[in-house]
Design a protein around this motif. Structure first.
Motif, mmCIF file in Angstrom:
data_model
loop_
_atom_site.group_PDB
_atom_site.id
_atom_site.type_symbol
_atom_site.label_atom_id
_atom_site.label_comp_id
_atom_site.label_asym_id
_atom_site.label_seq_id
_atom_site.Cartn_x
_atom_site.Cartn_y
_atom_site.Cartn_z
ATOM 1 N N ALA A 13 34.014 -11.873 31.738
ATOM 2 C CA ALA A 13 35.073 -12.879 31.874
ATOM 3 C C ALA A 13 36.012 -12.531 33.021
ATOM 4 N N ALA A 14 36.384 -11.266 33.115
ATOM 5 C CA ALA A 14 37.270 -10.832 34.194
ATOM 6 C C ALA A 14 36.602 -11.039 35.552
ATOM 7 N N ALA A 15 35.317 -10.736 35.623
ATOM 8 C CA ALA A 15 34.573 -10.928 36.876
ATOM 9 C C ALA A 15 34.488 -12.408 37.236
ATOM 10 N N LYS A 16 34.326 -13.272 36.231
ATOM 11 C CA LYS A 16 34.253 -14.717 36.477
ATOM 12 C C LYS A 16 35.573 -15.239 37.019
ATOM 13 N N VAL A 17 36.679 -14.784 36.456
ATOM 14 C CA VAL A 17 37.999 -15.190 36.947
ATOM 15 C C VAL A 17 38.166 -14.783 38.407
ATOM 16 N N HIS A 18 37.776 -13.547 38.711
ATOM 17 C CA HIS A 18 37.908 -13.062 40.089
ATOM 18 C C HIS A 18 36.975 -13.817 41.032
ATOM 19 N N ALA A 142 44.163 -9.485 30.849
ATOM 20 C CA ALA A 142 44.260 -10.899 30.482
ATOM 21 C C ALA A 142 43.052 -11.320 29.652
ATOM 22 N N ALA A 143 41.874 -10.780 29.993
ATOM 23 C CA ALA A 143 40.659 -11.101 29.248
ATOM 24 C C ALA A 143 40.739 -10.590 27.814
ATOM 25 N N ILE A 144 41.426 -9.470 27.610
ATOM 26 C CA ILE A 144 41.613 -8.943 26.256
ATOM 27 C C ILE A 144 42.374 -9.958 25.406
ATOM 28 N N GLY A 145 43.445 -10.525 25.993
ATOM 29 C CA GLY A 145 44.204 -11.546 25.272
ATOM 30 C C GLY A 145 43.363 -12.771 24.975
ATOM 31 N N ALA A 146 42.565 -13.199 25.947
ATOM 32 C CA ALA A 146 41.706 -14.369 25.756
ATOM 33 C C ALA A 146 40.650 -14.106 24.684
ATOM 34 N N LEU A 147 40.081 -12.900 24.692
ATOM 35 C CA LEU A 147 39.067 -12.551 23.698
ATOM 36 C C LEU A 147 39.655 -12.574 22.296
ATOM 37 N N HIS A 148 40.862 -12.052 22.152
ATOM 38 C CA HIS A 148 41.513 -12.047 20.836
ATOM 39 C C HIS A 148 41.656 -13.484 20.320
ATOM 40 N N VAL A 149 42.117 -14.386 21.190
ATOM 41 C CA VAL A 149 42.312 -15.775 20.783
ATOM 42 C C VAL A 149 40.971 -16.422 20.431
ATOM 43 N N TYR A 150 39.955 -16.172 21.227
ATOM 44 C CA TYR A 150 38.619 -16.729 20.972
ATOM 45 C C TYR A 150 38.084 -16.259 19.618
ATOM 46 N N GLU A 151 38.208 -14.972 19.327
ATOM 47 C CA GLU A 151 37.715 -14.442 18.059
ATOM 48 C C GLU A 151 38.479 -15.020 16.876
ATOM 49 N N GLU A 152 39.799 -15.073 17.012
ATOM 50 C CA GLU A 152 40.611 -15.575 15.903
ATOM 51 C C GLU A 152 40.313 -17.056 15.622
ATOM 52 N N LEU A 209 45.473 -20.602 31.141
ATOM 53 C CA LEU A 209 44.241 -21.088 30.525
ATOM 54 C C LEU A 209 42.991 -20.728 31.326
ATOM 55 N N THR A 210 43.178 -20.327 32.578
ATOM 56 C CA THR A 210 42.028 -20.063 33.446
ATOM 57 C C THR A 210 41.132 -18.969 32.892
ATOM 58 N N PHE A 212 40.826 -17.946 29.862
ATOM 59 C CA PHE A 212 40.167 -18.376 28.628
ATOM 60 C C PHE A 212 38.964 -19.257 28.936
ATOM 61 N N SER A 213 39.115 -20.146 29.901
ATOM 62 C CA SER A 213 37.998 -21.000 30.303
ATOM 63 C C SER A 213 36.848 -20.170 30.865
ATOM 64 N N ALA A 214 37.195 -19.130 31.619
ATOM 65 C CA ALA A 214 36.165 -18.243 32.168
ATOM 66 C C ALA A 214 35.429 -17.532 31.044
ATOM 67 N N LEU A 215 36.173 -17.085 30.036
ATOM 68 C CA LEU A 215 35.547 -16.397 28.910
ATOM 69 C C LEU A 215 34.594 -17.338 28.170
ATOM 70 N N LEU A 216 35.015 -18.589 27.964
ATOM 71 C CA LEU A 216 34.138 -19.551 27.284
ATOM 72 C C LEU A 216 32.886 -19.845 28.114
ATOM 73 N N THR A 217 33.019 -19.857 29.421
ATOM 74 C CA THR A 217 31.853 -20.060 30.287
ATOM 75 C C THR A 217 30.820 -18.970 30.056
ATOM 76 N N VAL A 218 31.291 -17.732 29.973
ATOM 77 C CA VAL A 218 30.393 -16.602 29.735
ATOM 78 C C VAL A 218 29.770 -16.697 28.340
ATOM 79 N N VAL A 219 30.578 -17.053 27.351
ATOM 80 C CA VAL A 219 30.081 -17.182 25.974
ATOM 81 C C VAL A 219 28.958 -18.217 25.905
ATOM 82 N N LYS A 220 29.164 -19.371 26.541
ATOM 83 C CA LYS A 220 28.178 -20.452 26.468
ATOM 84 C C LYS A 220 26.866 -20.086 27.161
ATOM 85 N N GLN A 221 26.919 -19.151 28.095
ATOM 86 C CA GLN A 221 25.693 -18.720 28.766
ATOM 87 C C GLN A 221 24.795 -17.907 27.842
ATOM 88 N N ASN A 222 25.391 -17.334 26.791
ATOM 89 C CA ASN A 222 24.603 -16.538 25.834
ATOM 90 C C ASN A 222 25.277 -16.616 24.466
#
Length: 239
Positions: A13-18, A142-152, A209-210, A212-222
């Motif tokens: 997710a962090a790599a996708k944001v970058h 930032a990805a840690i925060g996004a991951l926490h929200v996604y899991e919850e 939100l950026t 978080f969107s990147a994290l969801l992109t990675v999730v949807k790929q697998n």
């Protein structure tokens, strides 16, 4: 989600944001270069002008002169559209750099030939894996925060589709991610950011939100690998 899987998702997710930031940085450079091209004699002069935004230097460039001499048509074509511009970048004729103050270890400096030791500046317009730990830090945190929200949210049965499209849930995600940022940055010098999410301007809200969107992109790929199943009677709470 197992710890190793979490770490994999965080890094991706962090790599996708970058990666997205790098693309936008190059697009902005390209637009400035295309605007400048009719006013100068050579592509190199246009690229030099494109390094400046509103009179302030934003980028630096490195040009492979030998490559350009043999590829004049490619150089001119690079001003037609962004895809053609990327061809000259990916083939090594032009490198666009963006420098920022960073603290690197001696080992990292040795691996970064474009590092400016005299000013302590690192070129951050390059692949995430090649960045120093200091440059990776904010995206990873930032990805840690996004991951926490996604899991919850996943645990209480909120779907990825809802996370992407439901305005109320999107707002709740923004609140949670910004609260996480505030906890990580209590001494941040920009006081305008140290306010509740609802008081941020729209551009800053979108930045929250950026990732978080990147994290969801990675999730949807697998999905099978990164999916978090709903938990019956889950006590998960989104802050």
């Amino acid at each position: 989600m197992e710890k190793a899987t979490e770490e994999e998702l965080l890094i991706s997710a962090a790599a996708k944001v970058h990666e997205d930031w790098c693309t936008q940085e190059l697009k902005a450079f390209f637009e400035r270069a295309r605007e400048a091209r009719p006013t100068v004699q050579t592509p190199g002069e246009a690229w030099d002008k494109a390094c400046f935004k509103n009179g302030t230097q934003r980028n630096e460039i490195w040009v492979d002169t030998g490559f350009m001499v043999g590829h004049e048509a490619l150089g001119e074509a690079s001003f037609r559209n962004f895809d053609d511009f990327l061809k000259i970048v990916t083939r090594g004729g032009l490198e666009v750099r963006r420098y920022a103050k960073r603290t690197l270890t001696e080992e990292e400096i040795q691996r970064s030939p474009d590092y400016k030791r005299e000013t302590g500046e690192e070129n951050i317009l390059k692949p995430f894996k090649d960045l120093s730990a200091d440059s990776k830090k904010e995206n990873l945190e930032a990805a840690i925060g996004a991951l926490h929200v996604y899991e919850e949210m996943s645990k209480v049965g909120i779907s990825i589709e809802q996370m992407e499209n439901d305005p109320g849930i999107r707002n709740q995600i923004g609140v949670s991610i910004h609260d996480d940022w505030l906890r990580r940055n209590p001494d941040h010098p920009n006081e305008s950011l140290k306010v509740p999410y609802s008081e941020l301007d729209e551009w800053t809200k979108q930045q929250d939100l950026t990732v978080f969107s990147a994290l969801l992109t990675v999730v949807k790929q697998n999905k099978e690998h990164f999916q978090v199943a709903p938990e019956e009677d889950s006590q998960a709470v989104i802050r």
